[in-house]
Design a protein around this motif. Structure first.
Motif, PDB file in Angstrom:
ATOM      1  N   VAL A 379       0.845  -1.206   0.000  1.00 49.64           N
ATOM      2  CA  VAL A 379       0.000   0.000   0.000  1.00 49.64           C
ATOM      3  C   VAL A 379       0.871   1.243   0.000  1.00 49.64           C
ATOM      4  CG1 VAL A 379      -1.629   1.355   1.377  1.00 49.64           C
ATOM      5  CG2 VAL A 379      -1.962  -1.098   1.143  1.00 49.64           C
ATOM      6  N   VAL A 380       1.851   1.271   0.909  1.00 54.98           N
ATOM      7  CA  VAL A 380       2.743   2.426   1.013  1.00 54.98           C
ATOM      8  C   VAL A 380       3.598   2.554  -0.246  1.00 54.98           C
ATOM      9  CG1 VAL A 380       4.728   3.352   2.282  1.00 54.98           C
ATOM     10  CG2 VAL A 380       2.776   2.436   3.530  1.00 54.98           C
ATOM     11  N   ALA A 381       4.116   1.424  -0.744  1.00 52.35           N
ATOM     12  CA  ALA A 381       4.947   1.465  -1.960  1.00 52.35           C
ATOM     13  C   ALA A 381       4.145   1.961  -3.157  1.00 52.35           C
ATOM     14  CB  ALA A 381       5.524   0.079  -2.236  1.00 52.35           C
ATOM     15  N   ALA A 382       2.909   1.461  -3.288  1.00 55.79           N
ATOM     16  CA  ALA A 382       2.056   1.856  -4.420  1.00 55.79           C
ATOM     17  C   ALA A 382       1.642   3.321  -4.344  1.00 55.79           C
ATOM     18  CB  ALA A 382       0.823   0.961  -4.489  1.00 55.79           C
ATOM     19  N   ALA A 383       1.668   3.904  -3.135  1.00 53.67           N
ATOM     20  CA  ALA A 383       1.319   5.319  -2.983  1.00 53.67           C
ATOM     21  C   ALA A 383       2.347   6.201  -3.685  1.00 53.67           C
ATOM     22  CB  ALA A 383       1.234   5.691  -1.507  1.00 53.67           C
ATOM     23  N   PHE A 384       3.578   5.707  -3.802  1.00 54.86           N
ATOM     24  CA  PHE A 384       4.606   6.427  -4.556  1.00 54.86           C
ATOM     25  C   PHE A 384       4.385   6.240  -6.054  1.00 54.86           C
ATOM     26  CE2 PHE A 384       6.522   5.962  -0.418  1.00 54.86           C
ATOM     27  CZ  PHE A 384       7.282   7.101  -0.245  1.00 54.86           C
ATOM     28  N   HIS A 385       4.096   4.992  -6.452  1.00 59.91           N
ATOM     29  CA  HIS A 385       3.765   4.661  -7.840  1.00 59.91           C
ATOM     30  C   HIS A 385       3.322   3.203  -7.882  1.00 59.91           C
ATOM     31  CE1 HIS A 385       4.264   3.946 -12.202  1.00 59.91           C
ATOM     32  NE2 HIS A 385       4.073   5.249 -12.309  1.00 59.91           N
ATOM     33  N   PRO A 386       2.255   2.879  -8.642  1.00 63.15           N
ATOM     34  CA  PRO A 386       1.778   1.484  -8.682  1.00 63.15           C
ATOM     35  C   PRO A 386       2.871   0.477  -9.033  1.00 63.15           C
ATOM     36  CG  PRO A 386       0.180   2.923  -9.735  1.00 63.15           C
ATOM     37  CD  PRO A 386       1.379   3.778  -9.408  1.00 63.15           C
ATOM     38  N   SER A 387       3.828   0.879  -9.865  1.00 63.45           N
ATOM     39  CA  SER A 387       4.876  -0.045 -10.295  1.00 63.45           C
ATOM     40  C   SER A 387       5.804  -0.447  -9.160  1.00 63.45           C
ATOM     41  CB  SER A 387       5.710   0.582 -11.417  1.00 63.45           C
ATOM     42  OG  SER A 387       6.415   1.719 -10.936  1.00 63.45           O
ATOM     43  N   LEU A 388       5.755   0.286  -8.048  1.00 66.31           N
ATOM     44  CA  LEU A 388       6.667   0.024  -6.942  1.00 66.31           C
ATOM     45  C   LEU A 388       6.071  -0.916  -5.883  1.00 66.31           C
ATOM     46  CD1 LEU A 388       8.001   3.675  -6.478  1.00 66.31           C
ATOM     47  CD2 LEU A 388       9.193   1.776  -7.577  1.00 66.31           C
ATOM     48  N   ALA A 389       4.811  -1.339  -6.069  1.00 66.58           N
ATOM     49  CA  ALA A 389       4.156  -2.202  -5.075  1.00 66.58           C
ATOM     50  C   ALA A 389       4.945  -3.481  -4.836  1.00 66.58           C
ATOM     51  CB  ALA A 389       2.736  -2.540  -5.525  1.00 66.58           C
ATOM     52  N   THR A 390       5.543  -4.019  -5.911  1.00 60.35           N
ATOM     53  CA  THR A 390       6.296  -5.270  -5.791  1.00 60.35           C
ATOM     54  C   THR A 390       7.464  -5.136  -4.829  1.00 60.35           C
ATOM     55  OG1 THR A 390       5.725  -5.686  -8.089  1.00 60.35           O
ATOM     56  CG2 THR A 390       7.359  -7.136  -7.142  1.00 60.35           C
ATOM     57  N   VAL A 391       8.089  -3.954  -4.801  1.00 57.20           N
ATOM     58  CA  VAL A 391       9.210  -3.728  -3.881  1.00 57.20           C
ATOM     59  C   VAL A 391       8.742  -3.934  -2.444  1.00 57.20           C
ATOM     60  CG1 VAL A 391      10.956  -2.079  -3.092  1.00 57.20           C
ATOM     61  CG2 VAL A 391      10.231  -2.058  -5.491  1.00 57.20           C
ATOM     62  N   GLY A 392       7.554  -3.404  -2.127  1.00 57.76           N
ATOM     63  CA  GLY A 392       6.992  -3.557  -0.792  1.00 57.76           C
ATOM     64  C   GLY A 392       6.746  -5.018  -0.439  1.00 57.76           C
ATOM     65  N   VAL A 393       6.241  -5.781  -1.414  1.00 56.13           N
ATOM     66  CA  VAL A 393       5.954  -7.198  -1.167  1.00 56.13           C
ATOM     67  C   VAL A 393       7.236  -7.984  -0.919  1.00 56.13           C
ATOM     68  CG1 VAL A 393       4.904  -9.297  -2.080  1.00 56.13           C
ATOM     69  CG2 VAL A 393       3.920  -7.106  -2.632  1.00 56.13           C
ATOM     70  N   LEU A 394       8.238  -7.757  -1.777  1.00 54.27           N
ATOM     71  CA  LEU A 394       9.496  -8.498  -1.652  1.00 54.27           C
ATOM     72  C   LEU A 394      10.148  -8.243  -0.292  1.00 54.27           C
ATOM     73  CD1 LEU A 394      10.966  -7.993  -5.249  1.00 54.27           C
ATOM     74  CD2 LEU A 394       9.876 -10.032  -4.329  1.00 54.27           C
ATOM     75  N   LEU A 395      10.098  -6.991   0.168  1.00 48.89           N
ATOM     76  CA  LEU A 395      10.681  -6.669   1.477  1.00 48.89           C
ATOM     77  C   LEU A 395       9.841  -7.269   2.610  1.00 48.89           C
ATOM     78  CD1 LEU A 395      11.847  -2.960   1.018  1.00 48.89           C
ATOM     79  CD2 LEU A 395      13.271  -5.000   1.106  1.00 48.89           C
ATOM     80  N   ALA A 396       8.514  -7.265   2.449  1.00 49.55           N
ATOM     81  CA  ALA A 396       7.643  -7.837   3.478  1.00 49.55           C
ATOM     82  C   ALA A 396       7.888  -9.335   3.643  1.00 49.55           C
ATOM     83  CB  ALA A 396       6.177  -7.577   3.137  1.00 49.55           C
ATOM     84  N   VAL A 397       8.204 -10.015   2.537  1.00 41.76           N
ATOM     85  CA  VAL A 397       8.524 -11.441   2.600  1.00 41.76           C
ATOM     86  C   VAL A 397       9.770 -11.658   3.468  1.00 41.76           C
ATOM     87  CG1 VAL A 397       9.350 -13.413   1.239  1.00 41.76           C
ATOM     88  CG2 VAL A 397       7.383 -12.103   0.453  1.00 41.76           C
ATOM     89  N   PHE A 398      10.755 -10.766   3.329  1.00 43.83           N
ATOM     90  CA  PHE A 398      11.935 -10.810   4.213  1.00 43.83           C
ATOM     91  C   PHE A 398      11.503 -10.722   5.670  1.00 43.83           C
ATOM     92  CE2 PHE A 398      14.787  -9.378   0.650  1.00 43.83           C
ATOM     93  CZ  PHE A 398      15.717 -10.397   0.773  1.00 43.83           C
ATOM     94  N   GLY A 399      10.520  -9.835   5.925  1.00 43.83           N
ATOM     95  CA  GLY A 399      10.039  -9.645   7.287  1.00 43.83           C
ATOM     96  C   GLY A 399       9.493 -10.927   7.890  1.00 43.83           C
ATOM     97  N   TYR A 400       8.711 -11.665   7.098  1.00 42.14           N
ATOM     98  CA  TYR A 400       8.175 -12.932   7.587  1.00 42.14           C
ATOM     99  C   TYR A 400       9.297 -13.912   7.928  1.00 42.14           C
ATOM    100  CZ  TYR A 400       3.169 -12.366   6.778  1.00 42.14           C
ATOM    101  OH  TYR A 400       1.861 -11.976   6.867  1.00 42.14           O
TER     102      TYR A 400
END
Length: 420
Positions: A379-400
């Protein structure tokens, strides 16, 4: 109010959509009060805040509604597929190491923030950090560490590992929701001022802008007037992928729980791999990336990322609905621990971002990949640009992956701090 005024999910969803429509309509004004208002308050924050106000007034309630579950389990994976269709994975890797540095800075901020908050506040409220056995406050705070580094699965693992008194656990859940939502609201405010923040950080946003431009230019190149067939094929691809993600998540989760003892044991550091949500998000992202290497990526020209953005905004509204503004004063001392803890996390992120000249994007997404997990990092990544949403997901996977290990280290330090 225990029972909200509206409990029917059709009505609740209608209220959320009217709220979103109101924000987008007023934000589109080019002059007058609303034009000035949205120069100060980001539209995304209002999409989050209005449902929070409705929840706080007892009009609707996340506890009595399934809208968050539907948005996070169906619309979020669908949005990730739609927003990943046109992604250039090589361009994401070209963003460089600063994204990972900021993510791990956020993790370290949570690990040291807990014990430092205990040491600081024990000077003023020593009675708070008493308690023995299951009532020891550091055991309860371990669940916050699990949630703020990984997510819900890691939080549950910490509750099992340190056996905090279940009757007191509700207070920790309250701190988690209130503090994490306050911090997310501050991050959203920062997005509206990202250029000024980047100037202060003296950051180089070239790689981010190149990725955005690359996606935008590709969308312009394949842009077309979408037909009904385009929409039906897109939705078939996307919700077919969501179905596969759910099926795969259930299968992998059950297989691991039945065949890997460390995953089946809720007190194990590997127990987060039993989370269906983790596997659902991972599989949906992998499918989206795989489709980006096929002709399916041309559906970006028919508005794939715009539909994905609609789903993300619905998710934002349902996340906002979980926030009860009145509950901030319910457990003032516990909330204070959470606020000090989060301030240390934020301070460390700002310090490191300043030192390495990292863009605000990496600070915001690195933090939310820890504190918010896979539900809010995109959500936060996509607020900068929709194309950046994947960056947020990849980092969140690290978090898990690192969540339970980081939370255990944090808890060891908090136990030591409580006894100093």
């Amino acid at each position: 109010m225990d029972q909200p005024f509206f409990t029917n999910d059709a009505i609740v969803f209608g209220i959320l959509m009217i709220s979103l429509g109101f924000v987008f309509f007023t934000e589109s004004k080019k002059s007058g009060f609303w034009h000035k208002f949205y120069k100060i308050v980001p539209a995304l924050l209002m999409c989050y805040l209005i449902p929070a106000i409705f929840n706080s007034l007892g009009i609707i309630s996340a506890e009595k509604s399934q809208t968050y579950y539907i948005a996070s389990r169906y619309l979020l994976p669908a949005a990730l597929v739609l927003m990943t269709l046109s992604i250039d994975l090589k361009a994401i890797f070209n963003l460089g190491p600063k994204a990972l540095i900021m993510f791990f800075t956020g993790t370290i901020g949570i690990i040291i923030g807990g014990p430092l908050a205990i040491l600081l506040l024990s000077m003023f409220f020593p009675e708070m950090f008493g308690g023995a056995g299951p009532d020891a406050i550091w055991r309860g705070l371990s669940t916050l560490a699990g949630s703020w580094i990984g997510g819900g699965a890691n939080q549950a693992a910490m509750l099992e590992i340190y056996e905090y008194n279940p009757s007191k656990y509700g207070g920790m859940v309250l701190v988690d929701i209130v503090v994490a939502n306050i911090w997310m609201a501050l991050i959203l405010i920062g997005i509206g001022k990202k250029n000024r923040i980047n100037n202060w950080l003296k950051s180089d946003t070239t790689a981010i802008e190149q990725l955005k431009d690359k996606v935008s230019s590709f969308a312009d190149k394949v842009k077309r007037n979408p037909t009904l067939t385009d929409y039906m094929i897109m939705l078939a691809l996307v919700f077919g992928a969501v179905g596969i993600a759910h099926w795969g998540a259930e299968s992998i989760s059950e297989f691991l729980k039945n065949n890997v003892e460390a995953v089946a044991d809720k007190s194990s550091a590997l127990s987060s791999f039993a989370s269906k949500f983790f596997w659902m998000i991972t599989i949906a992202t992998i499918i989206g990336i795989a489709l980006s290497y096929t002709k399916a990526k041309n559906y970006e020209g028919a508005g794939a990322s715009k539909i994905g953005s609609i789903f993300i905004y619905v998710l934002v509204a349902t996340i906002g609905m979980k926030m009860d503004l009145g509950s901030i004063l319910d457990e003032p001392k516990l909330i204070l621990i959470g606020l000090v803890w989060m301030a240390i996390h934020a301070g460390l992120l700002i310090l490191v971002a300043k030192l390495i000249k990292a863009p605000y994007f990496f600070l915001a997404v690195g933090s939310q990949a820890n504190v918010g997990g896979a539900a809010s990092a995109p959500v936060v990544a996509a607020a900068f640009h929709p194309s950046l949403a994947t960056v947020g997901v990849l980092l969140a996977v690290f978090g898990y992956v690192v969540g339970t290990y980081g939370a255990i280290l944090c808890t060891i330090l908090m136990e030591i701090a409580s006894k100093v």
